[in-house]
Design a protein around this motif. Structure first.
Motif, short mmCIF file in Angstrom:
data_model
loop_
_atom_site.label_atom_id
_atom_site.label_comp_id
_atom_site.label_asym_id
_atom_site.label_seq_id
_atom_site.Cartn_x
_atom_site.Cartn_y
_atom_site.Cartn_z
N VAL A 185 41.85 32.90 58.78
CA VAL A 185 41.05 33.44 57.85
C VAL A 185 41.74 34.83 57.49
CG1 VAL A 185 38.97 34.89 57.53
CG2 VAL A 185 38.84 32.66 58.61
N TYR A 186 41.81 35.10 56.23
CA TYR A 186 42.63 36.26 55.60
C TYR A 186 41.59 37.35 54.89
CZ TYR A 186 46.83 33.36 55.24
OH TYR A 186 47.92 32.37 55.42
N ARG A 187 41.69 38.58 55.43
CA ARG A 187 40.73 39.57 54.79
C ARG A 187 41.56 40.43 53.74
NH1 ARG A 187 37.92 42.57 59.22
NH2 ARG A 187 36.54 40.66 59.10
N ALA A 188 41.11 40.40 52.42
CA ALA A 188 41.91 41.07 51.26
C ALA A 188 41.06 41.62 50.38
CB ALA A 188 42.89 39.99 50.65
N GLY A 189 41.13 42.90 50.34
CA GLY A 189 40.27 43.72 49.54
C GLY A 189 38.76 43.54 49.55
N GLY A 190 38.42 43.32 50.83
CA GLY A 190 36.94 43.19 50.95
C GLY A 190 36.57 42.05 50.97
N THR A 226 51.25 28.81 41.60
CA THR A 226 49.90 28.54 40.85
C THR A 226 48.81 29.32 41.34
OG1 THR A 226 50.87 26.27 40.45
CG2 THR A 226 48.52 26.68 39.92
N VAL A 227 48.04 29.95 40.22
CA VAL A 227 46.90 30.89 40.58
C VAL A 227 45.81 29.97 40.84
CG1 VAL A 227 45.29 32.56 39.87
CG2 VAL A 227 48.02 33.18 39.47
N LEU A 228 45.03 29.93 41.90
CA LEU A 228 44.01 28.82 41.98
C LEU A 228 42.78 29.50 41.41
CD1 LEU A 228 44.57 27.60 45.74
CD2 LEU A 228 45.35 26.74 43.43
N GLY A 229 42.52 31.14 41.65
CA GLY A 229 41.44 31.78 40.97
C GLY A 229 41.56 33.11 41.40
N LYS A 230 40.52 33.84 40.75
CA LYS A 230 40.58 35.32 40.81
C LYS A 230 39.27 35.65 41.49
CE LYS A 230 44.06 35.68 37.12
NZ LYS A 230 44.48 36.30 35.78
N TRP A 231 39.31 36.91 41.55
CA TRP A 231 38.09 37.65 41.92
C TRP A 231 38.02 39.27 41.41
CZ3 TRP A 231 39.71 35.59 47.15
CH2 TRP A 231 40.54 36.40 47.94
N THR A 279 34.21 33.49 43.36
CA THR A 279 35.75 33.09 43.09
C THR A 279 35.64 32.49 41.62
OG1 THR A 279 36.37 33.25 45.24
CG2 THR A 279 37.80 32.55 43.61
N LYS A 280 36.51 33.00 40.69
CA LYS A 280 36.62 32.24 39.30
C LYS A 280 37.68 31.31 39.53
CE LYS A 280 37.57 32.87 34.51
NZ LYS A 280 38.57 32.16 34.60
N ILE A 281 37.59 30.08 39.56
CA ILE A 281 38.36 28.88 39.74
C ILE A 281 38.97 28.85 38.54
CG2 ILE A 281 38.75 26.78 40.55
CD1 ILE A 281 37.67 28.45 42.61
N GLU A 286 46.95 41.52 43.06
CA GLU A 286 45.88 41.62 44.06
C GLU A 286 44.41 40.84 43.83
OE1 GLU A 286 45.20 45.98 44.06
OE2 GLU A 286 47.35 46.32 44.91
N ASP A 287 44.30 40.72 42.65
CA ASP A 287 42.96 39.82 42.27
C ASP A 287 43.29 38.43 42.22
OD1 ASP A 287 44.50 39.94 40.05
OD2 ASP A 287 42.93 40.28 38.55
#
Length: 218
Positions: A144-149, A213-218, A198-200, A66-67
């Motif tokens: 554009v995606y809206r996910a978790g605010g 591959t995880v590009l980043g997290k928030w 966003t943490k890249i 999710e993050d």
């Protein structure tokens, strides 16, 4: 490994062309110059294998989180920078761009689980995918995606060889992370516009895999 549905027509045409060329070679060239005949066969067979390879869908265990923001495509990270968007967003964003060579898997996947709030096709030029203006001047499709605010824009961009962008999404669609969003035929680029916080987790020139591959997290 499966073949993507977008490749069925292209592969059928390639097989017909391969058969015609080699039948003509067999009847009119092979008796006089078998070396040239074999060379034509090898070259056309390699091209046919390339077409099959281009539309492949390899078996993969997709990353779900999710993050987490996962790569929407295979390729190489070529841009990570802060930009002022020219579409949808009014505030500054982090642009992360992935270059897809003709040898990469070309299925495009949803980077997050969420709702599609914007989907727009833009006609344009066919500059090489690594050109700085390809992001704004080339043929492209933006979602554009809206996910978790949070909101994320993913832009499929045509390149010098890519002449067809396919996108399956429309506003209001609920999508799952890692499921298909579309396909770009023959060499291209995908841009992501991310929130500044966003943490890249990737670097320039890093190879990434779509849906994995995880590009980043928030």
């Amino acid at each position: 490994m499966k073949i993507h549905k977008e490749g069925h027509r292209s592969i059928a045409i390639a097989i017909i062309i391969f058969a015609i060329i080699n039948l003509v070679t067999l009847f009119f060239i092979s008796a006089y110059s078998p070396l040239i005949s074999w060379l034509i066969f090898v070259v056309t067979f390699c091209l046919l294998l390339f077409i099959f390879s281009f539309f492949r869908i390899p078996r993969r265990a997709h990353t779900i989180g999710e993050d987490s923001l996962v790569a929407p495509c295979d390729g190489t990270v070529v841009v990570i920078e802060e930009v002022q968007p020219d579409e949808y967003f009014k505030d500054k964003r982090i642009q992360l761009s992935i270059f897809m060579s003709p040898l990469n898997v070309h299925v495009n996947r949803n980077p997050v689980t969420g709702e599609v709030v914007y989907s727009q096709y833009h006609p344009g030029k066919y500059l090489v995918a690594w050109h700085p203006k390809s992001s704004t001047d080339n043929e492209r499709h933006s979602v554009v995606y809206r996910a978790g605010g949070k909101e994320v824009l993913v832009k499929q961009i045509a390149g010098a060889l890519a002449k067809r962008i396919v996108n399956y999404l429309k506003p209001g669609d609920k999508v799952e992370q890692g499921s298909e969003m579309g396909f770009i035929k023959f060499g291209s680029r995908v841009d992501l516009l991310l929130p500044l916080d966003t943490k890249i987790d990737v670097q320039i020139n890093q190879k990434v895999k779509g849906g994995v591959t995880v590009l980043g997290k928030w």
